[in-house]
Motif scaffolding. Structure first.
Motif, PDB file in Angstrom:
ATOM      1  N   UNK A   1       9.348 -19.116  -9.980  1.00  0.00           N
ATOM      2  CA  UNK A   1       8.609 -18.159 -10.942  1.00  0.00           C
ATOM      3  C   UNK A   1       7.264 -17.694 -10.423  1.00  0.00           C
ATOM      4  N   UNK A   2       6.333 -18.374  -9.891  1.00  0.00           N
ATOM      5  CA  UNK A   2       4.993 -18.303  -9.479  1.00  0.00           C
ATOM      6  C   UNK A   2       5.112 -17.018  -8.406  1.00  0.00           C
ATOM      7  N   UNK A   3       6.065 -17.281  -7.478  1.00  0.00           N
ATOM      8  CA  UNK A   3       6.387 -16.023  -6.370  1.00  0.00           C
ATOM      9  C   UNK A   3       6.585 -14.838  -7.116  1.00  0.00           C
ATOM     10  N   UNK A   4       7.410 -14.903  -8.242  1.00  0.00           N
ATOM     11  CA  UNK A   4       7.510 -13.476  -8.675  1.00  0.00           C
ATOM     12  C   UNK A   4       6.379 -12.795  -9.177  1.00  0.00           C
ATOM     13  N   UNK A   5       5.637 -13.832 -10.161  1.00  0.00           N
ATOM     14  CA  UNK A   5       4.172 -12.974 -10.530  1.00  0.00           C
ATOM     15  C   UNK A   5       3.255 -12.809  -9.573  1.00  0.00           C
ATOM     16  N   UNK A   6       3.119 -13.554  -8.238  1.00  0.00           N
ATOM     17  CA  UNK A   6       2.410 -13.319  -7.192  1.00  0.00           C
ATOM     18  C   UNK A   6       2.771 -11.882  -6.670  1.00  0.00           C
ATOM     19  N   UNK A   7       4.041 -11.635  -6.560  1.00  0.00           N
ATOM     20  CA  UNK A   7       4.504 -10.285  -6.121  1.00  0.00           C
ATOM     21  C   UNK A   7       4.162  -9.196  -6.713  1.00  0.00           C
ATOM     22  N   UNK A   8       4.123  -9.321  -8.181  1.00  0.00           N
ATOM     23  CA  UNK A   8       3.744  -8.285  -9.204  1.00  0.00           C
ATOM     24  C   UNK A   8       2.003  -8.074  -8.958  1.00  0.00           C
ATOM     25  N   UNK A   9       1.396  -9.292  -8.971  1.00  0.00           N
ATOM     26  CA  UNK A   9      -0.122  -8.871  -8.895  1.00  0.00           C
ATOM     27  C   UNK A   9      -0.538  -8.675  -7.568  1.00  0.00           C
ATOM     28  N   UNK A  10      -0.165  -8.944  -6.285  1.00  0.00           N
ATOM     29  CA  UNK A  10      -0.513  -8.817  -4.910  1.00  0.00           C
ATOM     30  C   UNK A  10      -0.273  -7.082  -4.808  1.00  0.00           C
ATOM     31  N   UNK A  11       0.881  -6.721  -5.308  1.00  0.00           N
ATOM     32  CA  UNK A  11       1.408  -5.398  -4.966  1.00  0.00           C
ATOM     33  C   UNK A  11       0.441  -4.239  -5.935  1.00  0.00           C
ATOM     34  N   UNK A  12       0.084  -4.817  -6.917  1.00  0.00           N
ATOM     35  CA  UNK A  12      -0.794  -4.147  -7.799  1.00  0.00           C
ATOM     36  C   UNK A  12      -2.318  -3.820  -7.309  1.00  0.00           C
ATOM     37  N   UNK A  13      -2.736  -5.027  -6.957  1.00  0.00           N
ATOM     38  CA  UNK A  13      -4.052  -5.059  -6.247  1.00  0.00           C
ATOM     39  C   UNK A  13      -4.142  -4.300  -4.895  1.00  0.00           C
ATOM     40  N   UNK A  14      -2.954  -4.283  -4.224  1.00  0.00           N
ATOM     41  CA  UNK A  14      -3.090  -3.219  -3.121  1.00  0.00           C
ATOM     42  C   UNK A  14      -2.963  -2.001  -3.412  1.00  0.00           C
ATOM     43  N   UNK A  15      -2.215  -1.654  -4.471  1.00  0.00           N
ATOM     44  CA  UNK A  15      -1.992  -0.338  -5.001  1.00  0.00           C
ATOM     45  C   UNK A  15      -3.461   0.387  -5.721  1.00  0.00           C
TER      46      UNK A  15
ATOM     47  N   UNK B   1      -5.399   4.297  -0.564  1.00  0.00           N
ATOM     48  CA  UNK B   1      -5.437   5.754  -0.712  1.00  0.00           C
ATOM     49  C   UNK B   1      -4.087   6.403  -0.756  1.00  0.00           C
ATOM     50  N   UNK B   2      -2.777   5.524  -0.384  1.00  0.00           N
ATOM     51  CA  UNK B   2      -1.716   6.192  -0.293  1.00  0.00           C
ATOM     52  C   UNK B   2      -0.850   5.691  -1.509  1.00  0.00           C
ATOM     53  N   UNK B   3      -0.027   6.157  -2.337  1.00  0.00           N
ATOM     54  CA  UNK B   3       0.854   5.791  -3.115  1.00  0.00           C
ATOM     55  C   UNK B   3       1.589   4.472  -3.053  1.00  0.00           C
ATOM     56  N   UNK B   4       1.399   3.271  -3.817  1.00  0.00           N
ATOM     57  CA  UNK B   4       1.905   2.102  -3.637  1.00  0.00           C
ATOM     58  C   UNK B   4       2.727   1.715  -4.759  1.00  0.00           C
ATOM     59  N   UNK B   5       3.903   1.541  -4.517  1.00  0.00           N
ATOM     60  CA  UNK B   5       5.001   1.053  -5.654  1.00  0.00           C
ATOM     61  C   UNK B   5       4.566  -0.592  -6.273  1.00  0.00           C
ATOM     62  N   UNK B   6       4.010  -0.731  -7.488  1.00  0.00           N
ATOM     63  CA  UNK B   6       3.829  -2.104  -7.972  1.00  0.00           C
ATOM     64  C   UNK B   6       5.206  -2.670  -8.101  1.00  0.00           C
ATOM     65  N   UNK B   7       5.649  -3.735  -7.399  1.00  0.00           N
ATOM     66  CA  UNK B   7       7.008  -4.246  -7.284  1.00  0.00           C
ATOM     67  C   UNK B   7       6.790  -5.834  -7.100  1.00  0.00           C
ATOM     68  N   UNK B   8       7.884  -6.434  -7.145  1.00  0.00           N
ATOM     69  CA  UNK B   8       7.995  -7.884  -6.797  1.00  0.00           C
ATOM     70  C   UNK B   8       9.271  -8.316  -6.353  1.00  0.00           C
ATOM     71  N   UNK B   9       9.805  -9.600  -6.550  1.00  0.00           N
ATOM     72  CA  UNK B   9      10.872  -9.976  -5.761  1.00  0.00           C
ATOM     73  C   UNK B   9      12.319  -9.294  -6.286  1.00  0.00           C
ATOM     74  N   UNK B  10      13.061  -8.755  -5.477  1.00  0.00           N
ATOM     75  CA  UNK B  10      14.219  -8.456  -5.649  1.00  0.00           C
ATOM     76  C   UNK B  10      15.316  -8.428  -4.473  1.00  0.00           C
TER      77      UNK B  10
END
Length: 350
Positions: A208-222, A226-235
């Motif tokens: 479960x933590x890995x799923x949440x970490x995916x959301x948080x890290x992709x959001x922080x990168x976004x 400067x490029x459009x980055x999709x906020x996403x997680x484990x799928x």
């Protein structure tokens, strides 16, 4: 610091590395904990609350709690995530979820579990997973895409507030985190009652933590890219098809989050299996009929594309952000799985 890393490596490389890290954690934790929706459904179909259900609840409630807490404390914003912002399909969630649940029982594992087991030497899971991936690709862009689009278009829900279950019920992120914490407490109690090994329980929480970490890290990168980055997680279904197509159909591979996630899960699971002495070659045999697995793979491949993801992608990852279609999909997976297991048990007793 993150900006400096992006400047040096580039957006796509950083996203691939984020996916790789998340995959390693998820794969190792899922393998050690035996996290599996299918196992939880089989156990529940036997009319008992047992260890498998406790492990699934630990992972699911932990994912919801960590994600909602991150949103509450403003480390995460998922309003632009496709699970919430894009138009969703309720008919797809229902029909696809039912198909996925049926297929999961027949194939003895969902998309994520098949990938995890493949790395432990399970050749049945590897072949089944490949068929699932090919069917998913055919359902997304191939000859089955028109059928998927027709069924998915029967009942649509607008993106935004209409697709956010918390908004529908007027619930805040803090309250959602507290409710999921209470469910996590129940899951911990159930795990203790059923003598679940401590390391297995920790592993489930790490899923479960890995799923949440995916959301948080992709959001922080976004936020800093400067490029459009999709906020996403484990799928798994979509990333698995993208990874397969990149390997067999592209001369130059474009790095993405999914292209790091899938190999990361495989590597993490394989390393955990080797470390714990659980690596073992397993093949099809008289008791493991190939046609049953292949039918299950077909149903899961088409069903996951229709439902908007697999048991983890739609169920846990989408459920953690309270996308209404994700909750409908995971409920439908449970219903399809329970009915199929009941039929399987009944036929075996006949």
């Amino acid at each position: 610091m993150l900006e400096a890393i992006i400047d040096q490596l580039g957006d796509s490389t950083v996203m691939m590395l984020v996916g790789l890290v998340i995959g390693l954690v998820f794969g190792a934790a899922a393998q050690h904990s035996r996290f599996c929706l299918r196992a939880a459904i089989v156990e529940t179909a036997g009319r008992k609350l047992g260890a498998k259900l406790a492990l699934w609840l630990l992972a699911f409630s932990a994912a919801v709690m960590f994600v909602q807490a991150a949103i509450f404390f403003e480390y995460l914003d998922v309003s632009d995530a496709r699970q919430l912002s894009a138009t969703g399909s309720m008919s797809g969630a229902i029909v696809g979820g039912l198909m996925f649940g049926i297929g999961m029982i027949l194939a003895r594992g969902c998309a994520s579990r098949l990938l995890v087991l493949s790395a432990t030497g399970n050749l049945r899971a590897m072949v089944t997973g490949l068929i699932l991936t090919l069917v998913a690709q055919a359902s997304l862009r191939g000859f089955m895409a028109p059928v998927r689009e027709t069924v998915g278009g029967l009942w649509l829900v607008d993106g935004g507030e209409a697709r956010n279950l918390l908004h529908v019920f007027s619930l805040g992120h803090g309250l959602a985190a507290l409710i999921s914490l209470a469910v996590l407490g129940f899951a911990i109690w159930l795990a203790k009652q059923k003598s679940v090994r401590l390391t297995h329980g920790i592993g489930a929480v790490l899923v479960g933590f890995a799923v949440s970490l995916g959301w948080v890290l992709t959001y922080q990168v976004a936020q800093v890219s400067f490029e459009p980055i999709s906020v996403q997680s484990v799928s798994f279904t979509g990333p698995s098809t993208d990874t397969l197509m990149a390997l067999v159909n592209e001369r130059e591979i474009v790095f993405t989050f999914g292209l790091g996630l899938v190999p990361g899960v495989f590597l993490g699971s394989g390393l955990m299996a080797l470390a714990t002495g659980e690596f073992e070659i397993q093949r099809f045999g008289p008791e493991t009929k190939m046609e049953r697995y292949f039918l299950g793979a077909f149903l899961m491949g088409f069903g996951s594309m229709l439902a908007g993801g697999c048991a983890v992608g739609a169920g846990v990852t989408g459920g953690a952000v309270f996308a209404i279609t994700a909750w409908v999909a995971i409920f439908s997976m449970w219903m399809g799985g329970l009915l199929t297991q009941w039929l399987v048990d009944r036929s075996s007793m006949a």
